[in-house]
Design a protein around this motif. Sequence first.
Motif, PDB file in Angstrom:
ATOM      1  N   SER B  13       0.839  -1.190   0.000  1.00  0.00           N
ATOM      2  CA  SER B  13       0.000   0.000   0.000  1.00  0.00           C
ATOM      3  C   SER B  13       0.883   1.253   0.000  1.00  0.00           C
ATOM      4  O   SER B  13       0.629   2.222  -0.720  1.00  0.00           O
ATOM      5  N   GLY B  14       1.966   1.207   0.785  1.00  0.00           N
ATOM      6  CA  GLY B  14       2.910   2.324   0.817  1.00  0.00           C
ATOM      7  C   GLY B  14       3.615   2.527  -0.504  1.00  0.00           C
ATOM      8  O   GLY B  14       3.789   3.654  -0.975  1.00  0.00           O
ATOM      9  N   ILE B  15       4.022   1.428  -1.127  1.00  0.00           N
ATOM     10  CA  ILE B  15       4.713   1.524  -2.421  1.00  0.00           C
ATOM     11  C   ILE B  15       3.806   2.160  -3.467  1.00  0.00           C
ATOM     12  O   ILE B  15       4.185   3.120  -4.142  1.00  0.00           O
ATOM     13  N   ALA B  16       2.596   1.637  -3.606  1.00  0.00           N
ATOM     14  CA  ALA B  16       1.668   2.161  -4.611  1.00  0.00           C
ATOM     15  C   ALA B  16       1.409   3.638  -4.358  1.00  0.00           C
ATOM     16  O   ALA B  16       1.441   4.469  -5.274  1.00  0.00           O
ATOM     17  N   ASN B  17       1.190   3.962  -3.099  1.00  0.00           N
ATOM     18  CA  ASN B  17       0.852   5.326  -2.745  1.00  0.00           C
ATOM     19  C   ASN B  17       1.992   6.305  -3.054  1.00  0.00           C
ATOM     20  O   ASN B  17       1.766   7.381  -3.572  1.00  0.00           O
ATOM     21  N   GLY B  18       3.210   5.888  -2.744  1.00  0.00           N
ATOM     22  CA  GLY B  18       4.343   6.766  -3.000  1.00  0.00           C
ATOM     23  C   GLY B  18       4.695   6.847  -4.465  1.00  0.00           C
ATOM     24  O   GLY B  18       5.008   7.908  -4.997  1.00  0.00           O
ATOM     25  N   LEU B  19       4.617   5.690  -5.148  1.00  0.00           N
ATOM     26  CA  LEU B  19       5.021   5.636  -6.550  1.00  0.00           C
ATOM     27  C   LEU B  19       4.004   6.311  -7.458  1.00  0.00           C
ATOM     28  O   LEU B  19       4.373   7.065  -8.363  1.00  0.00           O
ATOM     29  N   LEU B  20       2.723   6.062  -7.221  1.00  0.00           N
ATOM     30  CA  LEU B  20       1.701   6.536  -8.150  1.00  0.00           C
ATOM     31  C   LEU B  20       0.825   7.640  -7.552  1.00  0.00           C
ATOM     32  O   LEU B  20      -0.099   8.118  -8.197  1.00  0.00           O
ATOM     33  N   GLY B  21       1.117   8.032  -6.339  1.00  0.00           N
ATOM     34  CA  GLY B  21       0.409   9.160  -5.737  1.00  0.00           C
ATOM     35  C   GLY B  21      -1.005   8.854  -5.305  1.00  0.00           C
ATOM     36  O   GLY B  21      -1.742   9.731  -4.885  1.00  0.00           O
ATOM     37  N   ALA B  22      -1.412   7.600  -5.417  1.00  0.00           N
ATOM     38  CA  ALA B  22      -2.761   7.193  -5.039  1.00  0.00           C
ATOM     39  C   ALA B  22      -2.793   5.677  -4.987  1.00  0.00           C
ATOM     40  O   ALA B  22      -1.809   5.027  -5.319  1.00  0.00           O
ATOM     41  N   GLY B  23      -3.926   5.143  -4.586  1.00  0.00           N
ATOM     42  CA  GLY B  23      -4.087   3.693  -4.678  1.00  0.00           C
ATOM     43  C   GLY B  23      -3.693   2.926  -3.430  1.00  0.00           C
ATOM     44  O   GLY B  23      -3.848   1.713  -3.385  1.00  0.00           O
ATOM     45  N   GLY B  24      -3.213   3.644  -2.408  1.00  0.00           N
ATOM     46  CA  GLY B  24      -2.883   2.947  -1.176  1.00  0.00           C
ATOM     47  C   GLY B  24      -4.109   2.276  -0.572  1.00  0.00           C
ATOM     48  O   GLY B  24      -4.036   1.151  -0.095  1.00  0.00           O
ATOM     49  N   GLY B  25      -5.227   2.966  -0.650  1.00  0.00           N
ATOM     50  CA  GLY B  25      -6.467   2.442  -0.094  1.00  0.00           C
ATOM     51  C   GLY B  25      -6.951   1.197  -0.803  1.00  0.00           C
ATOM     52  O   GLY B  25      -7.531   0.305  -0.193  1.00  0.00           O
ATOM     53  N   MET B  26      -6.675   1.153  -2.090  1.00  0.00           N
ATOM     54  CA  MET B  26      -7.091   0.002  -2.901  1.00  0.00           C
ATOM     55  C   MET B  26      -6.478  -1.284  -2.385  1.00  0.00           C
ATOM     56  O   MET B  26      -7.046  -2.354  -2.518  1.00  0.00           O
ATOM     57  N   ILE B  27      -5.265  -1.159  -1.851  1.00  0.00           N
ATOM     58  CA  ILE B  27      -4.580  -2.333  -1.312  1.00  0.00           C
ATOM     59  C   ILE B  27      -4.886  -2.479   0.172  1.00  0.00           C
ATOM     60  O   ILE B  27      -5.110  -3.576   0.666  1.00  0.00           O
ATOM     61  N   ALA B  28      -4.937  -1.335   0.863  1.00  0.00           N
ATOM     62  CA  ALA B  28      -5.118  -1.385   2.313  1.00  0.00           C
ATOM     63  C   ALA B  28      -6.491  -1.925   2.709  1.00  0.00           C
ATOM     64  O   ALA B  28      -6.590  -2.745   3.620  1.00  0.00           O
ATOM     65  N   VAL B  29      -7.542  -1.493   2.007  1.00  0.00           N
ATOM     66  CA  VAL B  29      -8.894  -1.894   2.417  1.00  0.00           C
ATOM     67  C   VAL B  29      -9.093  -3.413   2.348  1.00  0.00           C
ATOM     68  O   VAL B  29      -9.470  -4.021   3.351  1.00  0.00           O
ATOM     69  N   PRO B  30      -8.792  -4.055   1.208  1.00  0.00           N
ATOM     70  CA  PRO B  30      -8.949  -5.518   1.198  1.00  0.00           C
ATOM     71  C   PRO B  30      -8.022  -6.235   2.184  1.00  0.00           C
ATOM     72  O   PRO B  30      -8.423  -7.243   2.776  1.00  0.00           O
TER      73      PRO B  30
END
Lengths: 135, 116
Positions: B13-30
């Motif tokens: 979640s941290g990687i996606a969020n830092g790399l693409l500026g969004a999407g941390g929630g997409m991984i964190a929620v599931p």
Amino acid sequence: MNYFWMALAGLGSGALGAMGMGGGGILIIFLTLCAGLDQRTSQGINLLLFVPCAAAAVLSYIPKKLIRWKTAIPFALLGLIGAAAGTYLSGVIETSLLRKGFALLMAAAGVFQIFGKEKKESTLQQNQIDHRHTP
Amino acid sequence: MKKLLTLVGGFFSGIANGLLGAGGGMIAVPALRRAGLSTVESHATSVAVILPLCALSAGIYLARGDVTLHDALPYLPWMIAGSLLGAKILPRLSSTVLRRMFGVLMLWAAWRMFAA
């Protein structure tokens, strides 16, 4: 840029973000495709804006006891390591590639939103959860 | 095992969020749901988790000069209003229709961005 659209993009992404529903993606889409900003700048804007918005949302979740801190803390600690690595990568990867990566993320998010596992939780269970958390 | 899976979710979640500026929630929620949290708890907890990740990433983006406070400021009041609204709606919702609408919007954007 049209002020109306700016306001709408801000409101929409703020609301979705607070619900953990990919509001950031919506704002970045708006900033790159509609406002024509650079991919990396758009990502930075979203990250910056998410901080105060998330803080506001978290403050409102705390009295409702919706946050499970015992899970959240170790999760966030590992997340910070990932965030450092991911952010480092975002600085070395070419913008065009970054944009394609973001497009893939959005495609995955889109498929997930459309076909995602709403079935797992029946409407009845959903209602029970909702009532439990309604003060 | 469950615990490990959850933690790995935090990392990605941290990687996606830092790399693409969004999407941390997409991984964190599931991932949080898998750890046994209810839907509403997972969404709320994911926001609490992503907050420090965003703060770290945003700080680095700022320091690098990829973005300035001036770029972001005009959206701030609207987004805060939006997140308060979202936080109010969250305990009541999970609107399938809304989800599908945004899913379509995301697919459209993905296609546009990939073609560009």
